[in-house]
Enzyme design. Structure first.
Site, PDB file in Angstrom:
ATOM      1  N   GLU A 140       0.823  -1.198   0.000  1.00  0.00           N
ATOM      2  CA  GLU A 140       0.000   0.000   0.000  1.00  0.00           C
ATOM      3  C   GLU A 140       0.870   1.266   0.000  1.00  0.00           C
ATOM      4  O   GLU A 140       2.080   1.212   0.187  1.00  0.00           O
ATOM      5  CB  GLU A 140      -0.918   0.027   1.237  1.00  0.00           C
ATOM      6  CG  GLU A 140      -1.873  -1.146   1.333  1.00  0.00           C
ATOM      7  CD  GLU A 140      -2.882  -0.958   2.450  1.00  0.00           C
ATOM      8  OE1 GLU A 140      -3.551   0.088   2.474  1.00  0.00           O
ATOM      9  OE2 GLU A 140      -3.000  -1.862   3.301  1.00  0.00           O
ATOM     10  N   ASN A 141       0.205   2.384  -0.196  1.00  0.00           N
ATOM     11  CA  ASN A 141       0.776   3.720  -0.040  1.00  0.00           C
ATOM     12  C   ASN A 141       1.889   3.992  -1.063  1.00  0.00           C
ATOM     13  O   ASN A 141       2.228   3.163  -1.885  1.00  0.00           O
ATOM     14  CB  ASN A 141       1.279   3.933   1.390  1.00  0.00           C
ATOM     15  CG  ASN A 141       0.967   5.312   1.909  1.00  0.00           C
ATOM     16  OD1 ASN A 141       1.017   6.292   1.177  1.00  0.00           O
ATOM     17  ND2 ASN A 141       0.631   5.397   3.189  1.00  0.00           N
TER      18      ASN A 141
END
Length: 560
Positions: A381-382
């Site tokens: 993620e991110n």
């Protein structure tokens, strides 16, 4: 239960329907005779639009799942004040017998004709066939056919609605010409795609009926169709007949014979594994939840960097010797197991901190060795991992290495999504997994905080179908194989964006996942699987009214 529904109780309607059925039985006239034909327009919603159906309150839509056959179905979002009735009016002949039938799914779904017979079913999770016969009046030349749900009972689905009998249309008795050039344009283990040349008619062709052998399997408005729900490695002979508004049917087209592809190609891996986080959110007893729900697997979060390329629970707690190991030991003693989640949205992650794929594989190996794991999940993620091309490739390379070094290990990669499928970065991840031959077993999307709005079931299915299509395109898999490499990881109750996934919606998602035989079903998180209506988005409850461990019990029913 809400007051409007109490005012419109299905139990009361049972008595009314019974009385109506008795009255109808005594009023049936001797029907006229005429050649039977399908006279509804867009009966299977395969056009992708509603027309000529119209739906009250604009509550009807065409969806791609769940369907009874073909690729489309009707969804009616019944509310507390509107039963989401969808209807169309067709020309009929006076004093003539007709049979109305269709496949419906949902709680209290009705099928009928205005001023005449109707029938209903309460089957909520599987398509059920409804059928009712009626005879038109002595001067009747039109009939309004309808399907609807029931007040406050949620969304229903309907598909393959058929009105069998002669059409109206004045004195038109001329049938269309037979379609020509029928060919197959593609096939999988469970579907065959067909195309043909348009027929002609003195008034106009309104539909094409597709047959497998002597059985009609689809009715479409255009000159192509996909017949789905077939068995692998089976032969089928298809023909097509054109139909006009008066119900006149053409002769059959030339036939085409197709054998579906062989099945298989999946991972053979099925996992129902909700997230359990021991770092916050008043972690419950893992074994107590197992005993209460029947769940066997947990996704244990999170493995992060404790500095450099060194793995630790939450980046702080040693892999072995502490509470995390004690919980894992208790889960295994109770007959369950865990898959660690490596990464996540926040924290200091291994992907950016390990300089090479080999070094990152070494960090993963420490986790595998600590617990003799059967599977690992990398939650990517991110911007530091997911939206970073170099780190994406490093993670995929590391997973390829540990898979080669640990025969039988299953590798899962979990990432965010849009409502229609993978984003740019998700598409890149899948494409690179293929290019690097990483051998990923399961691609799991997180359909929450993704703009799902008020339709978390529909948007979760749409996102999953988008992922399936991408896997098919990149890896060359058929539908069944693509589904077998697909996972869903949702969020129970209220999401950060205030998207609501209720127990009923999560049950729908689970049932869809079972019907498509996907590989993995998870949600965030068991810590939140407790009621707190009005509590908002918190770490230790769902923010909604529910029973304790209800989402975990639903998830335990995932079998793939």
């Amino acid at each position: 239960m809400r007051t409007p529904f109490l005012r419109r109780s299905p139990r009361r309607l049972l008595a009314l329907l019974g009385a109506a059925a008795l009255a109808l039985t005594g009023a049936v006239a001797v029907p006229g005779t005429a050649q039977a034909a399908e006279i509804l327009g867009n009966p299977g919603f395969e056009s992708g639009g509603l027309s000529p159906w119209t739906c009250s309150g604009n509550l009807g839509s065409v969806v791609s799942s769940p369907v009874h056959s073909g690729t489309k179905a009707l969804a009616g979002a019944a509310s507390s004040g509107d039963n989401a009735q969808c209807a169309q009016t067709v020309a009929v002949q006076p004093g003539t017998a007709y049979t109305l039938s269709g496949w419906v799914r949902g709680s209290y779904v009705y099928l009928g004709v205005d001023g005449g017979a109707s029938t209903w079913t309460s089957s909520p999770t599987a398509y059920s066939r409804l059928s009712v016969a009626f005879t038109t009046g002595p001067t009747q030349t039109s009939a309004r056919i309808y399907v609807h749900g029931w007040y406050a009972q949620g969304t229903y689905q309907a598909d393959d609605i058929s009105l069998d009998g002669p059409g109206g249309g004045g004195g038109d008795t001329q049938a269309p010409t037979a379609p020509t050039g029928l060919t197959s344009t593609g096939k999988t283990s469970t579907s065959v795609s067909l195309t043909w040349n348009a027929a002609t008619d003195n008034v106009g062709v309104t539909a094409y009926d597709v047959y497998s052998g002597s059985n009609q399997v689809l009715s479409v408005s255009g000159t192509n169709a996909t017949v789905s729900g077939l068995k692998p490695s089976t032969g089928h002979t298809f023909t097509v007949r054109a139909r006009d508004a008066a119900g006149n049917r053409s002769a059959a087209s030339g036939s085409v014979s197709v054998t579906t592809d062989a099945g298989g190609g999946g991972t053979g891996f099925k996992q129902a594994a909700p997230y359990l986080y021991l770092g916050w959110g008043n972690p419950p007893s893992a074994t107590s939840v197992m005993n209460a729900t029947g769940i066997k697997w947990y996704t244990l979060a999170f493995i992060l960097s404790s500095g450099g390329c060194n793995p630790a629970w939450d980046g702080q707690r040693a892999l072995t010797g502490g509470n995390d190991q004690a919980v894992i030991n208790s889960i295994r003693a109770a007959g369950g197991d865990i898959v660690p989640s490596i990464g996540g949205w926040s924290g200091n992650k291994l992907g950016p901190n390990c300089a090479t794929a080999e070094a990152l594989a070494g960090a993963y190996q420490k986790v595998i060795d600590a617990y003799g794991l059967k599977a690992i999940d990398v939650d990517i993620e991110n911007t530091d991992e997911f939206e970073n091309a170099a780190v994406q490739d490093r993670i995929l390379g590391a997973l390829k290495i540990v898979k080669a070094n640990n025969p039988g290990l299953r590798t899962i990669i979990t990432f965010g999504t849009s409502t229609t499928g993978p984003t740019y970065w998700g598409n890149r991840l899948i494409e690179q997994a293929r290019a690097l031959d990483a051998g990923i077993d399961v691609f799991t999307i997180m359909p929450f905080d993704f703009g799902g709005g008020s339709d978390m079931y529909g948007n979760t299915v749409n996102a999953s179908e988008g992922l399936k299509a991408k896997l098919r395109s990149v890896f060359g898999w058929d539908d069944a194989t693509a589904y077998a490499h697909l996972g869903i990881s949702g969020m129970n109750g209220l999401s950060d964006q205030q998207e609501l996934t209720s127990p009923a919606i999560w049950t729908q998602i689970r049932d869809w996942a079972n019907s498509r035989h996907i590989a993995r079903l998870a949600y965030w998180s068991v810590n939140r699987d407790r009621p707190c209506p009005g509590g908002g988005v918190t770490s230790n409850c769902s923010g909604i009214s529910q029973t304790t461990w209800q989402f975990t019990s639903i998830t335990a029913g995932f079998t793939g």
